[in-house]
Design a protein around this motif. Sequence first.
Motif, PDB file in Angstrom:
ATOM      1  N   GLU A   1     -70.858  19.157  49.757  1.00 56.96           N
ATOM      2  CA  GLU A   1     -70.491  18.859  48.375  1.00 56.96           C
ATOM      3  C   GLU A   1     -69.283  19.673  47.905  1.00 56.96           C
ATOM      4  OE1 GLU A   1     -71.740  16.374  46.501  1.00 56.96           O
ATOM      5  OE2 GLU A   1     -72.699  15.888  48.412  1.00 56.96           O
ATOM      6  N   HIS A   2     -69.024  20.807  48.549  1.00 61.78           N
ATOM      7  CA  HIS A   2     -67.886  21.652  48.167  1.00 61.78           C
ATOM      8  C   HIS A   2     -66.644  21.407  49.014  1.00 61.78           C
ATOM      9  CE1 HIS A   2     -70.960  23.954  46.002  1.00 61.78           C
ATOM     10  NE2 HIS A   2     -69.981  24.557  45.365  1.00 61.78           N
ATOM     11  N   LEU A   3     -66.756  20.564  50.036  1.00 60.73           N
ATOM     12  CA  LEU A   3     -65.656  20.428  50.984  1.00 60.73           C
ATOM     13  C   LEU A   3     -64.367  19.930  50.336  1.00 60.73           C
ATOM     14  CD1 LEU A   3     -67.079  19.080  54.364  1.00 60.73           C
ATOM     15  CD2 LEU A   3     -65.999  21.278  53.892  1.00 60.73           C
ATOM     16  N   GLY A   4     -64.496  18.977  49.402  1.00 54.85           N
ATOM     17  CA  GLY A   4     -63.286  18.467  48.764  1.00 54.85           C
ATOM     18  C   GLY A   4     -62.509  19.566  48.079  1.00 54.85           C
ATOM     19  N   GLU A   5     -63.209  20.409  47.316  1.00 57.71           N
ATOM     20  CA  GLU A   5     -62.550  21.518  46.627  1.00 57.71           C
ATOM     21  C   GLU A   5     -61.964  22.513  47.617  1.00 57.71           C
ATOM     22  OE1 GLU A   5     -64.964  22.602  42.727  1.00 57.71           O
ATOM     23  OE2 GLU A   5     -66.297  22.184  44.426  1.00 57.71           O
ATOM     24  N   LEU A   6     -62.719  22.797  48.683  1.00 56.08           N
ATOM     25  CA  LEU A   6     -62.259  23.783  49.660  1.00 56.08           C
ATOM     26  C   LEU A   6     -61.038  23.292  50.421  1.00 56.08           C
ATOM     27  CD1 LEU A   6     -65.729  24.941  50.984  1.00 56.08           C
ATOM     28  CD2 LEU A   6     -64.027  26.428  49.928  1.00 56.08           C
ATOM     29  N   VAL A   7     -61.050  22.027  50.836  1.00 60.84           N
ATOM     30  CA  VAL A   7     -59.905  21.481  51.554  1.00 60.84           C
ATOM     31  C   VAL A   7     -58.683  21.439  50.661  1.00 60.84           C
ATOM     32  CG1 VAL A   7     -58.976  19.399  52.646  1.00 60.84           C
ATOM     33  CG2 VAL A   7     -61.284  20.172  53.213  1.00 60.84           C
ATOM     34  N   ASP A   8     -58.875  21.035  49.404  1.00 64.32           N
ATOM     35  CA  ASP A   8     -57.741  20.934  48.475  1.00 64.32           C
ATOM     36  C   ASP A   8     -57.213  22.310  48.070  1.00 64.32           C
ATOM     37  OD1 ASP A   8     -57.895  18.224  48.583  1.00 64.32           O
ATOM     38  OD2 ASP A   8     -58.948  17.986  46.678  1.00 64.32           O
ATOM     39  N   ALA A   9     -58.111  23.285  47.981  1.00 61.54           N
ATOM     40  CA  ALA A   9     -57.703  24.606  47.491  1.00 61.54           C
ATOM     41  C   ALA A   9     -56.929  25.397  48.521  1.00 61.54           C
ATOM     42  CB  ALA A   9     -58.926  25.409  47.046  1.00 61.54           C
ATOM     43  N   GLY A  10     -57.266  25.217  49.791  1.00 65.26           N
ATOM     44  CA  GLY A  10     -56.721  26.118  50.794  1.00 65.26           C
ATOM     45  C   GLY A  10     -55.386  25.689  51.350  1.00 65.26           C
ATOM     46  N   ALA A  11     -54.420  26.594  51.268  1.00 63.52           N
ATOM     47  CA  ALA A  11     -53.149  26.369  51.964  1.00 63.52           C
ATOM     48  C   ALA A  11     -53.298  26.718  53.435  1.00 63.52           C
ATOM     49  CB  ALA A  11     -52.054  27.224  51.329  1.00 63.52           C
ATOM     50  N   GLY A  12     -54.314  27.537  53.757  1.00 62.63           N
ATOM     51  CA  GLY A  12     -54.538  27.943  55.138  1.00 62.63           C
ATOM     52  C   GLY A  12     -55.639  27.136  55.788  1.00 62.63           C
ATOM     53  N   ARG A  13     -56.259  27.698  56.799  1.00 63.52           N
ATOM     54  CA  ARG A  13     -57.252  27.006  57.591  1.00 63.52           C
ATOM     55  C   ARG A  13     -58.647  27.206  57.019  1.00 63.52           C
ATOM     56  NH1 ARG A  13     -57.071  22.654  60.799  1.00 63.52           N
ATOM     57  NH2 ARG A  13     -58.800  22.632  62.288  1.00 63.52           N
ATOM     58  N   LEU A  14     -59.439  26.132  56.977  1.00 65.87           N
ATOM     59  CA  LEU A  14     -60.832  26.205  56.546  1.00 65.87           C
ATOM     60  C   LEU A  14     -61.716  26.247  57.786  1.00 65.87           C
ATOM     61  CD1 LEU A  14     -62.995  26.126  54.336  1.00 65.87           C
ATOM     62  CD2 LEU A  14     -62.827  23.617  54.381  1.00 65.87           C
ATOM     63  N   VAL A  15     -62.470  27.336  57.942  1.00 60.85           N
ATOM     64  CA  VAL A  15     -63.327  27.537  59.112  1.00 60.85           C
ATOM     65  C   VAL A  15     -64.754  27.738  58.633  1.00 60.85           C
ATOM     66  CG1 VAL A  15     -63.828  28.991  61.111  1.00 60.85           C
ATOM     67  CG2 VAL A  15     -61.449  28.550  60.455  1.00 60.85           C
ATOM     68  N   VAL A  16     -65.670  26.932  59.148  1.00 61.39           N
ATOM     69  CA  VAL A  16     -67.091  27.101  58.875  1.00 61.39           C
ATOM     70  C   VAL A  16     -67.690  27.894  60.022  1.00 61.39           C
ATOM     71  CG1 VAL A  16     -69.310  25.930  58.573  1.00 61.39           C
ATOM     72  CG2 VAL A  16     -67.230  24.977  57.538  1.00 61.39           C
ATOM     73  N   LEU A  17     -68.276  29.038  59.704  1.00 57.00           N
ATOM     74  CA  LEU A  17     -68.901  29.888  60.713  1.00 57.00           C
ATOM     75  C   LEU A  17     -70.410  29.812  60.530  1.00 57.00           C
ATOM     76  CD1 LEU A  17     -68.766  32.000  62.981  1.00 57.00           C
ATOM     77  CD2 LEU A  17     -68.567  33.763  61.216  1.00 57.00           C
ATOM     78  N   LEU A  18     -71.095  29.283  61.528  1.00 60.35           N
ATOM     79  CA  LEU A  18     -72.537  29.108  61.449  1.00 60.35           C
ATOM     80  C   LEU A  18     -73.265  30.409  61.752  1.00 60.35           C
ATOM     81  CD1 LEU A  18     -72.904  25.652  63.262  1.00 60.35           C
ATOM     82  CD2 LEU A  18     -72.726  26.113  60.793  1.00 60.35           C
ATOM     83  N   GLY A  19     -74.253  30.701  60.918  1.00 57.42           N
ATOM     84  CA  GLY A  19     -75.080  31.865  61.144  1.00 57.42           C
ATOM     85  C   GLY A  19     -76.192  31.584  62.136  1.00 57.42           C
TER      86      GLY A  19
END
Length: 268
Positions: free
Chosen positions: A160-178
């Motif tokens: 649900e937050h991916l749209g905001e995260l992709v649009d906000a970041g000029a750099g790379r978006l990395v999801v790190l699984l715990g």
Amino acid sequence: MPLIAVTYVKGRPGATTTALGLAAVALEAERPVVVECDPAGGDLMRRHRLAAVPSIVDLAAAARGAASSADAFATASQTVAVAEVPVPVVVAPAGGAQTRAALPELTGSGRAALAPPDRVVVADCGRLGPGSPVWPLLRVADVVLVLARANADEVAHLREHLGELVDAGAGRLVVLLGAGGAYSATDVADVLATHVGQELARDPEAVTVLGPLPQDRRAAAVLRGELLAGRRWRRLPLMEAYARLWADLAPHLPAVTSQHDVATEATP
């Protein structure tokens, strides 16, 4: 130098532990500094019995008057010792009010105050929510590292937050699984890529999924200040995972890529 933002959107997967662990295992030449930017308040001060000052409040004040951001960090940093490694940290008071007041001072001029020329900054941004004061920081980060467990609820919240995260970041978006998730990194990557490509009409390769991190209570206790690090602390599974993470992030951090390449080539 690079700015890495560490955050999460659901649960409490250990953003502070990850930020400190990354800094502890990084190459000495990078000299990472951990900055607690969590709007809910910091943990390092109490976990590692640090002084109340200097703190992020002092960093914000120093950034206004210092000749350079490097001078501001020198004024505001303390040290957490992980075995023989001194990790510079800028702590945040508990409670969060002072951090929320300081963040606009640090992000209002863009990247300059949080990206000194002589070191990597790892910003512990805590939990991300609508209207969070860390959004401007995410917009100037080279990498936004989002922690999540591979469970249905956390992946759904992240999606649900991916749209905001992709649009906000000029750099790379990395999801790190715990540790401890129900799904593999491949499963999570497929779900997120499908959502980004089909629902958001964005590039599905905008998001990278890494992990999962190993379950390693000993290393986590060391980083929380509950246990002294032994001589072989770098070989603990979680510490080795953080070291590998630097290699994964290096292509998105141009200033440190060549250093990691040299270190890899020198390893027998």
